[in-house]
Design a protein around this motif. Structure first.
Motif, short mmCIF file in Angstrom:
data_model
loop_
_atom_site.label_atom_id
_atom_site.label_comp_id
_atom_site.label_asym_id
_atom_site.label_seq_id
_atom_site.Cartn_x
_atom_site.Cartn_y
_atom_site.Cartn_z
N LYS A 58 -4.70 123.77 29.40
CA LYS A 58 -5.39 122.68 30.09
C LYS A 58 -6.89 122.68 29.78
CE LYS A 58 -5.68 119.47 33.47
NZ LYS A 58 -7.10 119.28 33.53
N LEU A 103 1.49 118.20 37.19
CA LEU A 103 0.39 119.11 36.88
C LEU A 103 -0.19 119.73 38.15
CD1 LEU A 103 -0.96 120.05 34.25
CD2 LEU A 103 -2.82 118.51 34.80
N THR A 143 2.61 114.99 30.76
CA THR A 143 3.04 115.37 32.11
C THR A 143 2.49 114.34 33.10
OG1 THR A 143 1.08 116.66 32.75
CG2 THR A 143 2.79 117.84 31.56
#
Ligand SMILES: Cc1ncc(COP(=O)(O)O)c(C=O)c1O
Length: 366
Positions: free
Chosen positions: A232, A211, A206
């Protein structure tokens, strides 16, 4: 079960594994919070960054197939009622349509004929016709074997203010994809194709901005397991528990990515390109027709038209006489199309062996 003899696996994933990758699968069990495993996993994330060419953003690797990657990307990108554009150039474009609908997005599709690519000019026009939250493009659609011009398409999406999401399941590691360079928001890959790992792990890249937007969304992500925000913490510290990873699979993926690194990404792309040319030229040399228009044929998988009804016979002969596994077309093309995967560790010698065997199998089928 009797040990299986190793065949030349040329289906469009999974693919033959190197000896070291197979050995990594049979290491003694360690726990998922073991410090050595955590170290190995941190290295995997570093290696994943390199295969996507995503220095600026973040990588996620977790247990789940490419479809989980599709789902994680959609859940992170859209809210119910968001308008999205899916470039539907085949089976996996259609899956993206379906997943978006599951998450309540209002989907517009831009199709192409079977074996044709998504045209960046048509994409630009479509994007100009309304505000879209996200655009989804499949790099290589494994159903038709078309390779879409993702760099131009992603640029169009960004110009129009849409998130650009790339399905790289059948390309990453085998065909050039420069995540930072093209400015994509999300791209994902599967472990089992050009990266030559076992099936079952998904790799997701990403951008930093994506994010940040996702973090701002927090509790609005409507999935539990495929929620990147939940993963994450594990990516930041692999000793954190969220859901138990398939430890051996992750160790094997680490080894596969090390082998990609040892070969060098540029050299690997070149090898895929030259093997693909050997295979395509060889097929055309038999007067068989390739499914995809010239200029957009994937370097990882090739679709071949056969005489109506002949695909099962050729497939069987390749398997039984030459030890080569290939796949057939999906749906209505099941008996008149073959799909041949040529990614991962395939060598020039194996590509030539395929061509020779295909010619023989074809002749014996008529
Ligand atoms: C382009 C593409 N996207 C997504 C997928 C789904 O991946 P998986 O079968 O690992 O769920 C595939 C699988 O072949 C694929 O080729």
């Amino acid at each position: 079960m009797k040990a299986m003899e190793e065949r030349l696996l040329m289906v469009p994933g999974p693919t033959n594994l190197s000896k070291k990758v197979r050995e990594a699968l049979s290491q003694p069990q360690v726990g998922h919070t073991d410090p050595d495993f955590a170290k190995n996993f941190t290295e995997t994330l570093e290696l994943a960054k390199k295969v996507f060419k995503n220095d600026k953003g973040f990588q996620f690797v977790f247990t789940g197939t490419g479809t989980v990657g599709m789902e994680a990307a959609v859940a992170a990108a859209v809210q119910p009622g968001d308008r999205v554009l899916v470039l539907n150039t085949g089976y996996f474009g259609q899956r993206m349509v379906d997943i978006n609908r599951c998450y309540g997005a209002e989907v517009e599709e831009l199709g192409a004929g079977f074996g044709f690519h998504a045209d960046p000019d048509a994409v630009r026009k479509k994007l100009a016709g309304g505000r879209f939250k996200a655009l989804y493009v499949t790099h290589v659609d494994t159903g038709t074997t078309v390779c879409n011009p993702i760099t131009e398409i992603v640029k169009e999406a960004k110009k129009a203010g849409a998130l650009a999401i790339v399905d790289g399941v059948c390309s990453v590691g085998g065909i050039e994809l420069d995540f930072d360079g093209m400015g994509a928001d999300v791209a994902f890959a599967g472990s089992q194709k050009a990266l030559a790992g076992p099936p079952g792990a998904v790799l997701i890249a990403t951008s930093k901005d994506f994010l940040a937007q996702l973090e701002a969304k927090k509790d609005k992500v409507r999935t539990y397991y495929a929620n990147l925000l939940r993963w994450k913490g594990v990516m930041d510290d692999p000793r954190t528990y969220f859901a138990t990873p398939a430890v051996q699979l992750m160790q094997a993926l680490n080894q596969a990515l090390r082998e990609v690194e040892e070969e060098g990404l540029d050299k690997r792309w070149e090898r895929h390109k030259s093997n693909a040319k050997i295979i395509r030229d060889g097929i055309e040399g038999t007067k068989s027709k390739l499914v995809v228009e010239e200029g957009y044929r994937a370097d990882t998988v090739t679709g071949i038209w056969t005489a109506p009804g002949a695909a099962p016979t050729i497939q069987k002969s390749l398997r039984e006489q030459y030890g080569i596994d290939v796949a057939r077309g999906l749906g209505e093309n099941n008996t008149k199309m073959l799909r041949v995967g040529h990614f991962g560790n395939l060598t020039e010698k194996q590509a030539k062996f395929f061509v020779e065997s295909f010619g023989r199998a074809l002749r014996s089928s008529t």
